[in-house]
Write a protein that holds these residues in place. Structure first.
Motif, PDB file in Angstrom:
ATOM      1  N   ILE A 219      36.160  73.856  75.012  1.00 25.73           N
ATOM      2  CA  ILE A 219      35.718  73.158  76.225  1.00 25.73           C
ATOM      3  C   ILE A 219      34.226  72.848  76.136  1.00 25.73           C
ATOM      4  O   ILE A 219      33.776  71.740  76.487  1.00 25.73           O
ATOM      5  N   ALA A 220      33.449  73.782  75.653  1.00 23.42           N
ATOM      6  CA  ALA A 220      32.002  73.558  75.514  1.00 23.42           C
ATOM      7  C   ALA A 220      31.712  72.435  74.530  1.00 23.42           C
ATOM      8  O   ALA A 220      30.830  71.590  74.763  1.00 23.42           O
ATOM      9  N   ILE A 225      30.273  66.476  73.746  1.00 26.75           N
ATOM     10  CA  ILE A 225      30.595  65.121  73.298  1.00 26.75           C
ATOM     11  C   ILE A 225      30.594  64.160  74.481  1.00 26.75           C
ATOM     12  O   ILE A 225      30.039  63.053  74.408  1.00 26.75           O
ATOM     13  N   ILE A 226      31.194  64.582  75.580  1.00 29.34           N
ATOM     14  CA  ILE A 226      31.266  63.710  76.758  1.00 29.34           C
ATOM     15  C   ILE A 226      29.878  63.452  77.322  1.00 29.34           C
ATOM     16  O   ILE A 226      29.539  62.310  77.700  1.00 29.34           O
ATOM     17  N   LYS A 227      29.029  64.463  77.374  1.00 30.56           N
ATOM     18  CA  LYS A 227      27.681  64.297  77.924  1.00 30.56           C
ATOM     19  C   LYS A 227      26.846  63.316  77.114  1.00 30.56           C
ATOM     20  O   LYS A 227      25.906  62.708  77.643  1.00 30.56           O
ATOM     21  N   SER A 228      27.200  63.154  75.840  1.00 32.79           N
ATOM     22  CA  SER A 228      26.456  62.219  74.997  1.00 32.79           C
ATOM     23  C   SER A 228      27.027  60.803  75.060  1.00 32.79           C
ATOM     24  O   SER A 228      26.459  59.871  74.475  1.00 32.79           O
ATOM     25  N   VAL A 341      41.974  69.907  72.271  1.00 28.31           N
ATOM     26  CA  VAL A 341      41.940  70.872  73.367  1.00 28.31           C
ATOM     27  C   VAL A 341      43.406  71.213  73.647  1.00 28.31           C
ATOM     28  O   VAL A 341      44.087  70.524  74.400  1.00 28.31           O
ATOM     29  N   VAL A 342      43.884  72.246  72.976  1.00 30.95           N
ATOM     30  CA  VAL A 342      45.304  72.598  73.060  1.00 30.95           C
ATOM     31  C   VAL A 342      45.502  73.452  74.309  1.00 30.95           C
ATOM     32  O   VAL A 342      45.269  74.660  74.307  1.00 30.95           O
ATOM     33  N   ALA A 348      43.143  72.533  81.769  1.00 31.63           N
ATOM     34  CA  ALA A 348      42.044  72.043  80.939  1.00 31.63           C
ATOM     35  C   ALA A 348      41.102  71.120  81.701  1.00 31.63           C
ATOM     36  O   ALA A 348      39.873  71.194  81.537  1.00 31.63           O
ATOM     37  N   LEU A 349      41.643  70.247  82.543  1.00 34.55           N
ATOM     38  CA  LEU A 349      40.786  69.278  83.226  1.00 34.55           C
ATOM     39  C   LEU A 349      39.782  69.927  84.172  1.00 34.55           C
ATOM     40  O   LEU A 349      38.589  69.566  84.148  1.00 34.55           O
ATOM     41  N   PRO A 350      40.177  70.896  85.009  1.00 34.90           N
ATOM     42  CA  PRO A 350      39.164  71.559  85.843  1.00 34.90           C
ATOM     43  C   PRO A 350      38.116  72.305  85.019  1.00 34.90           C
ATOM     44  O   PRO A 350      36.928  72.302  85.375  1.00 34.90           O
ATOM     45  N   ALA A 351      38.551  72.925  83.914  1.00 36.29           N
ATOM     46  CA  ALA A 351      37.596  73.636  83.066  1.00 36.29           C
ATOM     47  C   ALA A 351      36.602  72.668  82.440  1.00 36.29           C
ATOM     48  O   ALA A 351      35.390  72.938  82.377  1.00 36.29           O
ATOM     49  N   LEU A 352      37.095  71.528  81.986  1.00 35.63           N
ATOM     50  CA  LEU A 352      36.215  70.533  81.379  1.00 35.63           C
ATOM     51  C   LEU A 352      35.301  69.907  82.425  1.00 35.63           C
ATOM     52  O   LEU A 352      34.117  69.636  82.151  1.00 35.63           O
TER      53      LEU A 352
END
Length: 641
Positions: A219-220, A225-228, A341-342, A348-352
């Motif tokens: 998740i980290a 990747i998303i933040k970039s 992200v298995v 997963a979505l709330p964690a991300l």
């Protein structure tokens, strides 16, 4: 240990009666019932067992083995894989008919339990009626054909083997990451053989759908990747719906301002007019989604298999685009060289989202809104296309008269896009639409506008012609009082519509919207669009030249349906269609068929996508060579994974 003496078939039915599923605090029976077409492989043993042991489970009579299995597939799909229907047939042709449906289920990751009768385990009556004898291996039967198209396969040759076989079957049927068709073959002599089964085998068994949590480290990494990302994009796949992560997906998109596109299986997880919804993506996608996808630097796929239609044969995305795949299946999560992200999408979505707190997609002001507005204008145009008003069929010299000859032969002036738009407007928001094959799935992924969640049931993993009518019956079993509308071409209807009679028998109102263009229009488009002449893709009389060049055949599908006991309407104009739909809404307990005469070549186009097919490298036809050069030009830009 307490035991009870039952035949293998009796034990099977009693076991199925006591299987339950639990998820998110909900619990209910897992096996709704059994669809049966009796024959000498199942009528005596399993038939007796169903009559004696079925208490809660419903037993339905099927009409065609493939059709009844497709009914079960559509039912499980509409129930988000949390309920199933079992199907059973005789040996030989009955079993072989279900192989296609098993492949449909497995390709779409939909659970269905297939229980075919089998040849004698004792081998004394060999060869029994309908047995295929293989001289190199006497253990083979028709049912071995299920092996490549099932997630789990077994043959119960002793009654006590049933216990381990069914526990393994239930493991697969309730596994979100690895579900599909399960085949447990039953030799007809073994069905009637008795065994002292432990009573514990028949105790209530609750299968818990555990939601896999994502790993914090992954998740980290995904968050970094998303933040970039400058132009990220979400893809909403079927896993969002099966996980029931609709709200989590919507919240993630809205909080981060990341627009999303839909796959066929993911469509209707979010209503169509959400401001971040770009619509269908890929080969059957729309301009809004494909425009944004081509510029996306990070793609976050949620519950998608990334079929070639979603990726436009791996051509759609930038060469340097990064992928993050959220999927319960490790196999699917690793596609396109993605960061996997298995995990369950609902977890997963709330964690991300928590990990990217404060991030907003830095799109230029209005870029998503403008793409959506351009597509809305195109939708308005498609809704309004009429014969002689913007209708310009793309045809070559070999079939240049097809569309206009069809209009004369079948008294037709409607375009397919206008008909779809009309149906979309006229049916109720909570009604469910279903489809599978031909040009309609493409037109529907682009044009259909779901106004309520989970109202779009498209089988496009296997795109199986003939699924539509039987699938509509399965959906009707799942949704109860709401209406279901099957969108089918005449080719698919001709191929398999036997369960229409079952719908009559069961007093189940299913609405069949039959787009009658006297052709296999989608394949004709593919054929002609790649430089070939029309060959065996139009329903025309054979002409004096020995080819299928005569008039179109005026098949009266409305009368066929009436013969089964359905209500039917023959449609030539939009006004007739509107009036027919309004009138049909008053009908209860009787299936309805709309025979809608639509012009060939009146479908939607590709909207900036590419589909890789087997173009001809060497040909005497210059149009084939031109198509091959176009193929090469696109292939060089496709990602190589």
């Amino acid at each position: 240990m307490k035991t009870i003496r039952l035949t293998m078939a009796q034990a099977l039915v009693r076991f199925l009666e006591n299987q339950y599923i639990s998820y998110d605090g909900k619990e209910h029976p897992f096996v709704e019932g059994v669809i049966m077409l009796p024959g000498h492989g199942n009528v005596v043993g399993l038939g007796q067992a169903l009559a004696q042991e079925a208490r809660r489970m419903q037993v339905w009579q099927g009409k065609n083995e493939q059709g009844m299995a497709h009914t079960a597939v559509a039912f499980a799909k509409q129930c988000k894989r949390k309920k199933i229907i079992a199907v059973t047939s005789s040996v030989g042709p009955g079993a072989a008919n279900m192989v296609t449906a098993a492949a449909t289920a497995t390709a779409n990751n939909i659970p269905v339990l297939i229980l075919p009768g089998d040849v004698y385990a004792c081998r004394q009556p060999d060869p029994v009626l309908q047995q295929v004898e293989q001289t190199h291996d006497l253990s083979l039967s028709t049912n071995d054909a299920f092996r490549p198209v099932c997630r789990y396969w077994d043959r119960v040759v002793r009654p006590e083997q049933l216990m381990s076989a069914m526990l393994s079957a239930m493991r697969v049927l309730t596994d979100p990451a690895n579900t599909g068709a399960v085949c447990v073959a039953m030799p007809q002599d073994v069905e009637g053989e008795a065994y002292d089964y432990p009573e514990s085998f028949f105790a209530k068994r609750v299968h818990r759908l555990a939601r896999r949590e994502p790993e914090a480290e992954v998740i980290a990494e995904a968050a970094a990747i998303i933040k970039s990302a400058r132009r990220p994009m979400l893809i909403c796949g079927g896993g969002v719906r099966y996980s029931e992560a609709h709200e989590e997906f919507r919240r993630f998109a809205e909080t981060t301002d990341i627009p999303f596109a839909e796959t066929q299986a993911g469509k209707s997880a979010i209503v169509w007019d959400h401001p971040l919804n770009l619509g269908g993506v890929g080969v059957t996608g729309c301009s809004a989604a494909n425009e944004i996808a081509k510029e996306a630097d990070v793609i976050i796929g949620v519950g998608t298999r990334y079929t070639d239609f979603t990726t436009a044969s791996k051509w759609l995305f930038r060469e340097d685009a990064k992928f993050i795949n959220i999927n319960v299946s490790e196999f699917q999560a690793l596609k396109l060289d993605a960061l996997p992200v298995v995990a369950d999408a609902k977890r997963a979505l709330p964690a991300l989202l928590a990990a990217v707190e404060g991030y907003k997609a830095p799109y230029a002001a209005g870029i998503v809104r403008e793409a959506r507005e351009r597509w809305q204008r195109e939708l308005d145009r498609l809704d309004a296309i009429a014969f002689g008003e913007g209708y310009e069929p793309e045809i070559n010299d070999a079939n240049a008269d097809s569309a206009f000859r069809f209009a004369k032969d079948l008294d037709a002036e409607l375009t397919q896009t206008a008909v779809l738009g009309c149906i979309n407007r006229c049916i109720d928001p909570e009604d469910v639409v279903i489809g599978a094959a031909g040009s309609l799935p493409g037109d529907m992924q682009r044009m259909w506008r779901p106004r309520a969640v989970d109202t779009y049931n498209m089988e496009y993993g296997y795109s199986c012609m003939g699924y539509e009518v039987s699938g509509a019956l399965g959906v009707k079993y799942a949704i109860g009082d709401k209406d279901v509308y099957a969108m089918t071409g005449d080719g698919s209807f001709i191929m398999l519509h036997a369960e229409l009679l079952t719908a009559v028998q069961e007093h189940k109102k299913i609405n069949i919207c039959l787009f009658n263009n006297a052709s296999y229009g989608c394949i004709n488009n593919l054929q002609v669009g790649h430089g070939n002449d029309s060959l065996c893709t139009e329903l025309r009389w054979r002409g004096e030249d020995g080819k299928f060049s005569g008039p179109f055949m005026p098949v009266d599908f409305a009368r066929i349906a009436e013969g089964y006991g359905c209500r039917s309407y023959t449609i030539h104009t939009l006004k007739e269609l509107e009036e027919a739909i309004a009138d049909a809404k008053k009908i209860d307990g009787v299936p309805v068929l709309f025979d809608i005469r639509v012009l060939p070549k009146s479908m939607t186009d590709g909207y900036g996508s590419w589909w890789r097919v087997g173009d001809t490298e060497v040909s005497e036809n210059p149009r084939n060579l031109e198509a091959y050069q176009d193929h090469l030009a696109h292939e060089k830009d496709a990602k190589k994974y």
